[in-house]
Design a protein around this motif. Structure first.
Motif, PDB file in Angstrom:
ATOM      1  N   LYS A  22      21.289  57.648 -37.920  1.00 15.31           N
ATOM      2  CA  LYS A  22      20.214  57.012 -37.164  1.00 15.31           C
ATOM      3  C   LYS A  22      19.832  57.899 -35.986  1.00 15.31           C
ATOM      4  CE  LYS A  22      19.838  53.280 -39.585  1.00 15.31           C
ATOM      5  NZ  LYS A  22      18.612  52.953 -40.302  1.00 15.31           N
ATOM      6  N   ASP A  23      18.561  57.941 -35.704  1.00 15.19           N
ATOM      7  CA  ASP A  23      18.056  58.618 -34.532  1.00 15.19           C
ATOM      8  C   ASP A  23      18.576  57.852 -33.320  1.00 15.19           C
ATOM      9  OD1 ASP A  23      16.528  60.467 -33.149  1.00 15.19           O
ATOM     10  OD2 ASP A  23      14.665  59.334 -33.359  1.00 15.19           O
ATOM     11  N   TYR A  24      19.045  58.558 -32.301  1.00 11.42           N
ATOM     12  CA  TYR A  24      19.524  57.875 -31.095  1.00 11.42           C
ATOM     13  C   TYR A  24      19.281  58.747 -29.874  1.00 11.42           C
ATOM     14  CZ  TYR A  24      23.651  60.906 -30.800  1.00 11.42           C
ATOM     15  OH  TYR A  24      24.478  61.994 -30.663  1.00 11.42           O
ATOM     16  N   PHE A  25      19.300  58.092 -28.713  1.00 10.93           N
ATOM     17  CA  PHE A  25      19.284  58.815 -27.448  1.00 10.93           C
ATOM     18  C   PHE A  25      19.974  57.975 -26.383  1.00 10.93           C
ATOM     19  CE2 PHE A  25      15.245  56.543 -27.629  1.00 10.93           C
ATOM     20  CZ  PHE A  25      15.152  55.951 -26.375  1.00 10.93           C
ATOM     21  N   LEU A  26      20.434  58.666 -25.337  1.00 12.41           N
ATOM     22  CA  LEU A  26      21.119  58.020 -24.218  1.00 12.41           C
ATOM     23  C   LEU A  26      20.118  57.843 -23.086  1.00 12.41           C
ATOM     24  CD1 LEU A  26      24.416  60.162 -24.165  1.00 12.41           C
ATOM     25  CD2 LEU A  26      23.817  58.257 -25.659  1.00 12.41           C
ATOM     26  N   LEU A  27      20.093  56.649 -22.512  1.00 14.93           N
ATOM     27  CA  LEU A  27      19.130  56.313 -21.468  1.00 14.93           C
ATOM     28  C   LEU A  27      19.875  55.795 -20.247  1.00 14.93           C
ATOM     29  CD1 LEU A  27      15.988  56.030 -21.062  1.00 14.93           C
ATOM     30  CD2 LEU A  27      16.286  53.624 -21.679  1.00 14.93           C
ATOM     31  N   ALA A  28      19.603  56.389 -19.090  1.00 15.01           N
ATOM     32  CA  ALA A  28      20.227  55.939 -17.851  1.00 15.01           C
ATOM     33  C   ALA A  28      19.730  54.538 -17.516  1.00 15.01           C
ATOM     34  CB  ALA A  28      19.913  56.904 -16.705  1.00 15.01           C
ATOM     35  N   ALA A  29      20.657  53.593 -17.413  1.00 20.49           N
ATOM     36  CA  ALA A  29      20.283  52.204 -17.144  1.00 20.49           C
ATOM     37  C   ALA A  29      19.834  52.007 -15.699  1.00 20.49           C
ATOM     38  CB  ALA A  29      21.453  51.271 -17.464  1.00 20.49           C
ATOM     39  N   TYR A  30      20.240  52.917 -14.816  1.00 18.40           N
ATOM     40  CA  TYR A  30      19.944  52.770 -13.385  1.00 18.40           C
ATOM     41  C   TYR A  30      19.537  54.117 -12.807  1.00 18.40           C
ATOM     42  CZ  TYR A  30      22.888  48.828 -14.582  1.00 18.40           C
ATOM     43  OH  TYR A  30      23.426  47.738 -15.221  1.00 18.40           O
ATOM     44  N   SER A  31      18.541  54.107 -11.948  1.00 17.97           N
ATOM     45  CA  SER A  31      18.107  55.357 -11.317  1.00 17.97           C
ATOM     46  C   SER A  31      18.891  55.643 -10.036  1.00 17.97           C
ATOM     47  CB  SER A  31      16.619  55.294 -10.998  1.00 17.97           C
ATOM     48  OG  SER A  31      16.363  54.233 -10.090  1.00 17.97           O
ATOM     49  N   ASP A  32      19.577  54.630  -9.511  1.00 14.75           N
ATOM     50  CA  ASP A  32      20.264  54.788  -8.231  1.00 14.75           C
ATOM     51  C   ASP A  32      21.789  54.766  -8.356  1.00 14.75           C
ATOM     52  OD1 ASP A  32      20.361  52.130  -9.005  1.00 14.75           O
ATOM     53  OD2 ASP A  32      20.093  51.338  -6.977  1.00 14.75           O
ATOM     54  N   LYS A  33      22.292  54.937  -9.588  1.00 17.31           N
ATOM     55  CA  LYS A  33      23.736  54.927  -9.820  1.00 17.31           C
ATOM     56  C   LYS A  33      24.104  56.085 -10.731  1.00 17.31           C
ATOM     57  CE  LYS A  33      23.993  49.888  -9.522  1.00 17.31           C
ATOM     58  NZ  LYS A  33      24.288  48.662 -10.244  1.00 17.31           N
ATOM     59  N   THR A  34      25.387  56.441 -10.738  1.00 16.26           N
ATOM     60  CA  THR A  34      25.871  57.468 -11.644  1.00 16.26           C
ATOM     61  C   THR A  34      26.128  56.821 -12.997  1.00 16.26           C
ATOM     62  OG1 THR A  34      26.881  58.682  -9.837  1.00 16.26           O
ATOM     63  CG2 THR A  34      27.689  59.169 -12.063  1.00 16.26           C
ATOM     64  N   CYS A  35      25.369  57.228 -13.984  1.00 14.74           N
ATOM     65  CA  CYS A  35      25.476  56.650 -15.331  1.00 14.74           C
ATOM     66  C   CYS A  35      26.301  57.588 -16.202  1.00 14.74           C
ATOM     67  CB  CYS A  35      24.081  56.447 -15.920  1.00 14.74           C
ATOM     68  SG  CYS A  35      23.079  55.279 -14.960  1.00 14.74           S
ATOM     69  N   LYS A  51      16.289  59.976 -18.059  1.00  8.47           N
ATOM     70  CA  LYS A  51      15.824  59.080 -17.008  1.00  8.47           C
ATOM     71  C   LYS A  51      14.948  57.987 -17.628  1.00  8.47           C
ATOM     72  CE  LYS A  51      13.406  59.267 -12.601  1.00  8.47           C
ATOM     73  NZ  LYS A  51      12.688  60.125 -11.649  1.00  8.47           N
ATOM     74  N   TRP A  52      15.142  56.756 -17.169  1.00  6.50           N
ATOM     75  CA  TRP A  52      14.394  55.618 -17.693  1.00  6.50           C
ATOM     76  C   TRP A  52      13.105  55.427 -16.907  1.00  6.50           C
ATOM     77  CZ3 TRP A  52      16.852  50.056 -18.184  1.00  6.50           C
ATOM     78  CH2 TRP A  52      15.919  49.186 -18.772  1.00  6.50           C
ATOM     79  N   THR A  53      12.024  55.917 -17.471  1.00  7.95           N
ATOM     80  CA  THR A  53      10.680  55.621 -16.969  1.00  7.95           C
ATOM     81  C   THR A  53       9.897  55.155 -18.189  1.00  7.95           C
ATOM     82  OG1 THR A  53       9.729  57.816 -17.397  1.00  7.95           O
ATOM     83  CG2 THR A  53      10.815  57.476 -15.242  1.00  7.95           C
ATOM     84  N   TRP A  54       8.818  54.466 -17.976  1.00  6.23           N
ATOM     85  CA  TRP A  54       8.033  53.957 -19.109  1.00  6.23           C
ATOM     86  C   TRP A  54       7.515  55.114 -19.964  1.00  6.23           C
ATOM     87  CZ3 TRP A  54       7.962  50.588 -22.449  1.00  6.23           C
ATOM     88  CH2 TRP A  54       6.825  50.172 -23.162  1.00  6.23           C
ATOM     89  N   ASP A  55       6.993  56.162 -19.323  1.00 10.69           N
ATOM     90  CA  ASP A  55       6.474  57.303 -20.080  1.00 10.69           C
ATOM     91  C   ASP A  55       7.586  58.005 -20.850  1.00 10.69           C
ATOM     92  OD1 ASP A  55       3.850  56.858 -19.354  1.00 10.69           O
ATOM     93  OD2 ASP A  55       3.898  58.248 -17.663  1.00 10.69           O
ATOM     94  N   ASN A  56       8.742  58.194 -20.208  1.00  8.18           N
ATOM     95  CA  ASN A  56       9.886  58.812 -20.890  1.00  8.18           C
ATOM     96  C   ASN A  56      10.316  57.968 -22.081  1.00  8.18           C
ATOM     97  OD1 ASN A  56      10.506  61.210 -19.653  1.00  8.18           O
ATOM     98  ND2 ASN A  56      12.334  60.473 -18.624  1.00  8.18           N
TER      99      ASN A  56
END
Length: 130
Positions: free
Chosen positions: A89-102, A116-121
């Motif tokens: 399966k295609d997968y990727f890792l997404l940081a759940a928080y922008s202000d914490k160490t993920c 980084k979790w942004t809508w465009d990303n």
């Protein structure tokens, strides 16, 4: 519009459920390229829970691994990522928080990047842009 991707969200149920809820909510946006289909199972790591995850992953296109501060200790997330890799399966890792160490799950490859979790990303990542 192109067919929406069916997404499985893998996450640390004990620590990152709020982030998962927000991600699933983004699937409802009018320009969303994905439909939220399934997520991690809140069960102890016994019995047939891995078989349940395997069946759930049969009908999805991409696995989003939400990475929080304690994801490296979440055995279930690591197992779900292994299942995704077994099923190609295609997968990727997404940081759940922008202000914490993920952190990455233990089964992540050294080459797996935490995005980084942004809508465009998110839209680009779901579309295969990595």
């Amino acid at each position: 519009m192109a067919t929406k991707k069916r997404v499985f969200i893998s996450f640390d149920y004990d620590n990152d459920e709020g982030a998962k809820t927000m991600l699933a909510g983004q699937a409802k946006l009018p320009d969303s390229p994905f439909d939220f289909k399934d997520a991690s199972i809140k069960e102890h790591l016994t019995g047939d829970w891995k078989e349940k995850v395997k069946r759930r992953m049969d009908n999805i296109d991409v696995v989003v691994v939400l990475c929080g501060e304690k994801t490296h200790t979440a055995a279930g997330v690591s197992a779900e990522l292994d299942i995704a890799k077994e099923k190609n399966k295609d997968y990727f890792l997404l940081a759940a928080y922008s202000d914490k160490t993920c952190t990455k799950p233990k089964s992540a490859l050294s080459t797996d990047k935490v995005y980084k979790w942004t809508w465009d990303n998110l839209k680009a990542l779901i579309g295969g842009g990595r």
